[in-house]
Write an enzyme that holds these catalytic residues in place. Structure first.
Site, PDB file in Angstrom:
ATOM      1  N   LYS A 184       0.150  -2.493  -5.616  1.00 16.47           N
ATOM      2  CA  LYS A 184       1.576  -2.792  -5.495  1.00 16.47           C
ATOM      3  C   LYS A 184       2.092  -3.478  -6.769  1.00 16.47           C
ATOM      4  CE  LYS A 184       2.039  -0.870  -1.461  1.00 16.47           C
ATOM      5  NZ  LYS A 184       1.039  -1.040  -0.509  1.00 16.47           N
TER       6      LYS A 184
HETATM    7  C1  LIG Z   1       0.987  -0.763   1.126  1.00 11.39           C
HETATM    8  C2  LIG Z   1       1.939  -0.491   2.229  1.00 11.39           C
HETATM    9  C3  LIG Z   1       1.852  -1.134   3.479  1.00 11.39           C
HETATM   10  C4  LIG Z   1       0.696  -1.985   3.856  1.00 11.39           C
HETATM   11  O1  LIG Z   1       0.471  -3.027   3.015  1.00 11.39           O
HETATM   12  P1  LIG Z   1      -0.892  -3.852   3.133  1.00 11.39           P
HETATM   13  O2  LIG Z   1      -0.571  -5.093   2.378  1.00 11.39           O
HETATM   14  O3  LIG Z   1      -1.951  -3.024   2.468  1.00 11.39           O
HETATM   15  O4  LIG Z   1      -1.172  -4.088   4.565  1.00 11.39           O
HETATM   16  C5  LIG Z   1       2.833  -0.905   4.408  1.00 11.39           C
HETATM   17  N1  LIG Z   1       3.847  -0.065   4.166  1.00 11.39           N
HETATM   18  C6  LIG Z   1       3.959   0.589   2.996  1.00 11.39           C
HETATM   19  C7  LIG Z   1       5.115   1.489   2.779  1.00 11.39           C
HETATM   20  C8  LIG Z   1       2.998   0.416   1.998  1.00 11.39           C
HETATM   21  O5  LIG Z   1       3.091   1.095   0.854  1.00 11.39           O
END
Ligand SMILES: *Cc1c(COP(=O)(O)O)cnc(C)c1O
Length: 380
Positions: A184
């Site tokens: 991210k």
């Molecule tokens: C990465 C992601 C999540 C989950 O995030 P985590 O921190 O890995 O639990 C949820 N929704 C979207 C759209 C994502 O890209």
């Protein structure tokens, strides 16, 4: 396989290393002062009244669903073109996910019109996801929610540092959830944040993050409490001090990361216009300021996506698909409420989608090479 250009890459350095070392030396590792500092900093950055750091965005979304009172029989409208966690969080509460179509080729976010068409007397909430950091039509979605008395939860996993009308995405609805997973825009390894402006929701989130207990180990350590009561069915969704320390450093770098992502996105668009005019670039003229989490393209209709991705792989370039549609997964197809849901438009667009590499360290030459490789893959 080692890629010449991977899909994503992190940017962590000495500052993060010394922040973690500092925590380890302090001998207080579970949620405490550093986490509070991280929450304060994120609160200020986002403009939200309250922020709670948690283990990841999936748990943040689950807590959000619980905190707004979702229960079996409730319906929640969401897109299918998102990561599976968006829907899973709804299902954890026993509520039913109702998938709605995306807007258009140039806007892969959930369509407000499609949301309206899915509202029934059982609808309780709308869960939006800001695809790639590009804003959903929040003014219109908030208006629809107001008219029908619905709660809006924002999956803002892609949107740390995305703004619409100067307001950060994730702070428009009742609860917003951010992800700090490794790929991210800012990372703590695993980690997440829930934000809200609603004091009642904040109190509920704080309780259920830590077993529904009325005091924390941290409070007791500081002599603020001797014992505790359990007043709700809670979970253990706490982040730790090492991650919070990394998060503080990464948050300070977020704007510069995002600025680099925006520059790279612009370069992609310019070069693609020159060499591959048949490629559709979603979100090219989108309102707001995007964190540019993903750079996605739509292949021309009839182009073989598997073959295209294989050619990119042969050039050493990692590509991906965002996303395989949730309502088509075996687990969701087993649910009769989901199996009967059809999304012909989303299905048609999603099969043409390819995600290209995008991260702050991607160079101008990398982008040139990627676009050349796309042209060769298309015109071979
Ligand atoms: C990465 C992601 C999540 C989950 O995030 P985590 O921190 O890995 O639990 C949820 N929704 C979207 C759209 C994502 O890209």
């Amino acid at each position: 396989m080692t890629w010449r250009i991977p899909l994503a890459d992190i940017d962590v350095g000495e500052e993060e290393i010394s922040a973690v070392t500092g925590v380890l030396k302090s001998r207080w590792l579970t949620m405490g002062a550093v986490t509070q500092e991280f929450e304060e900093a994120f609160k200020e950055y986002s403009g939200a009244k309250y922020a709670l750091a948690v283990t990841n965005a999936t748990t943040a979304l689950h807590m959000a669903c619980v905190a707004v009172g979702l229960k079996p029989g409730d319906e929640v409208i969401l897109p299918s073109l998102t990561f599976v966690a968006t829907a899973n969080a709804i299902c954890y509460t026993g509520a039913t996910p109702i998938f709605a179509e995306i807007s258009s080729e140039s806007n892969l976010n959930i369509s407000p019109k499609a949301i309206e068409s899915k509202i029934t007397p059982k609808t309780r909430a709308i869960m939006v996801m800001h695809y790639g950091g590009y804003a959903c039509d929040m003014p219109e979605i908030m208006r629809i929610a107001d008219v029908h008395g619905l709660t809006v939860i924002e999956d803002a996993a892609h949107a740390s540092g995305s703004f619409l009308d100067s307001k950060m995405l994730g702070t428009w609805g009742r609860v917003g959830c951010y992800s700090f997973f490794s790929n991210k825009n800012m990372t703590t390894g695993e980690g997440g944040m829930a934000v809200t402006n609603d004091e009642e929701v904040f109190k509920k989130l704080s309780l259920i993050r830590s077993h529904g207990m009325t005091s924390l180990t941290w409070d007791r350590h500081r002599g603020h409490a001797w014992s505790y009561d359990v007043v709700d069915l809670g979970y253990n969704y706490r982040i730790d001090e090492m991650r919070a320390a990394v998060g503080l450093v990464q948050l300070h770098k977020l704007d510069s990361f995002n600025e680099k992502r925006r520059k790279i996105t612009k370069r992609y668009i310019d070069l693609l216009h020159e060499s591959c005019p048949e490629i559709i670039i979603p979100f090219e003229h989108h309102p707001g300021i995007s964190a540019c989490h993903l750079f996605v393209i739509l292949l021309p209709e009839g182009c073989d996506r598997f073959d295209f991705m294989e050619r990119m792989k042969a050039a050493g370039i990692q590509t991906s698909i965002h996303y395989p549609l949730i309502h088509r997964f075996s687990y969701y197809q087993n649910d009769p409420f989901v199996a009967c849901q059809n999304l012909p438009f989303t299905e048609k667009i999603a099969e043409r989608e390819v995600t290209l590499p995008l991260y702050p360290g991607l160079t101008e030459n990398d982008v040139t090479y990627i676009v050349q490789s796309i042209a060769e893959a298309l015109h071979h």
